[in-house]
Design an enzyme around this catalytic site. Structure first.
Site, short mmCIF file in Angstrom:
data_model
loop_
_atom_site.label_atom_id
_atom_site.label_comp_id
_atom_site.label_asym_id
_atom_site.label_seq_id
_atom_site.Cartn_x
_atom_site.Cartn_y
_atom_site.Cartn_z
N GLY A 146 -8.30 9.13 9.30
CA GLY A 146 -8.65 9.19 10.71
C GLY A 146 -9.70 10.22 11.08
O GLY A 146 -10.02 10.36 12.26
N ALA A 189 -9.65 5.36 3.79
CA ALA A 189 -9.46 6.45 4.75
C ALA A 189 -10.67 7.36 4.87
O ALA A 189 -11.37 7.63 3.91
CB ALA A 189 -8.23 7.29 4.40
N GLY A 190 -10.88 7.82 6.10
CA GLY A 190 -11.85 8.86 6.38
C GLY A 190 -13.23 8.39 6.78
O GLY A 190 -14.08 9.21 7.13
N LYS A 241 0.87 -1.17 0.00
CA LYS A 241 0.00 0.00 0.00
C LYS A 241 0.91 1.23 0.00
O LYS A 241 1.63 1.47 0.97
CB LYS A 241 -0.92 0.01 1.21
CG LYS A 241 -1.84 1.23 1.23
CD LYS A 241 -2.62 1.34 2.53
CE LYS A 241 -3.35 2.67 2.58
NZ LYS A 241 -3.97 2.93 3.91
N ASN A 296 -9.35 1.73 9.38
CA ASN A 296 -8.66 1.32 10.60
C ASN A 296 -9.27 2.01 11.82
O ASN A 296 -9.85 1.39 12.69
CB ASN A 296 -7.18 1.62 10.48
CG ASN A 296 -6.33 1.08 11.63
OD1 ASN A 296 -5.12 0.97 11.52
ND2 ASN A 296 -6.92 0.73 12.75
#
Length: 283
Positions: A180, A207-208, A119, A229
């Site tokens: 995040g 993401a996000g 990644k 995550n």
């Protein structure tokens, strides 16, 4: 081997049945379209339980963080749990600020984990953690030439996406919002455009995202998978949240395959009476 965007199934099936809608990556058929990160969990046990609950078959790990903090065995235990459900490791170059640094870290990841999957993250701004498009394309070009299967973390910019595909990336991983932040899909127009203009490219929202409903929305738009995550690791109950995200991803994919109704600008009666006999008053 390139990835293939598989058309969604038209029929319904139990979520516990073997997948009839696999995502092929580098010749590997993945039953799960939910990719999960392994950082920031309250405990190693919680991480392992979250992996099981997610049913994810792609797990990411930040190599830079692992090298700096060391591995007390928790990561190895988590990866072993992942392997039980057919998960593969996707090391990432999080924290890199230049193409040269990212390429070096990718080589270390290949040596340590015996995988060509990477990644690719090359950050250009410390406040937004937005990728540097120029360094990103440079790193992707070099890594693809050296045989890596590059998963580039990028924005929803269509031209950047095309440059990354031209560089040899077999898929794109556009953000939904800054890493995040939990803000969800901020630029629906840009994401829709990317999906429409690159119909044969595997697209993974990366993401996000902060809520399962946002993951379902991404899948309803026709994206092929979701990676996250923080939304799981920072939840009040990470294990329950991992399961909720897994369910949302599956539901969104099935909804996309079923075909969403077209939105209307005005009310349309769900039970029309025009042209039908009906009774007024008491029967």
């Amino acid at each position: 081997m390139p990835l293939h965007a598989i058309p969604p199934p038209t029929g319904s099936r139990s979520t516990d049945a073997p997948s009839t809608d696999p995502l092929l990556i580098d010749g590997i058929a993945l039953d799960s379209r939910f990719f999960l990160g392994t950082a920031g969990y309250p405990s190693p046990v919680t991480l392992c339980d979250a992996i099981r609950a997610s049913r994810s078959q792609v797990l990411t790990v930040g190599l830079k963080r692992t090298l700096q903090a060391g591995d007390n065995g928790a990561l190895s235990q988590a990866l072993a749990v992942g392997r039980e459900q057919g998960a593969r490791l996707l090391p990432n170059t999080a924290g890199c600020r230049s193409a040269r640094e990212a390429v070096q870290l990718a080589h270390m990841a290949r040596e340590l984990y015996d995988t060509a999957w990477i990644k690719l993250e090359v950050i250009g701004d410390d406040h937004t953690l937005q990728p540097d498009p120029f360094e990103l394309v440079a790193a992707a070009t070099e890594l693809a030439r050296e045989g890596f299967i590059v998963f580039p973390y990028c924005t929803e910019d269509l031209i950047l996406g095309r440059r990354l595909l031209d560089a040899g990336c077999p898929l794109l991983m556009p953000w939904g919002a800054p890493i995040g932040s939990g803000q969800g899909l901020l630029n629906l127009h840009g994401l829709r455009t990317l999906r429409e203009r690159l119909p044969d490219t595997v697209l993974v929202i990366d993401a996000g995202l902060g809520a399962p409903s946002q993951a379902a929305r991404a899948m309803e738009l026709g994206f092929d998978a979701v990676l996250l995550n923080s939304a799981v690791a920072q939840a009040g109950d990470p294990v329950a949240m991992a399961g909720a995200f897994g369910d949302a991803v599956r539901a969104g994919r099935r909804a996309f395959g079923a075909g969403l109704m077209a939105p209307q600008a005005f009310a349309v009666a769900s039970t029309p009476v025009s042209g039908h006999a009906f009774l007024l008053g008491d029967a």
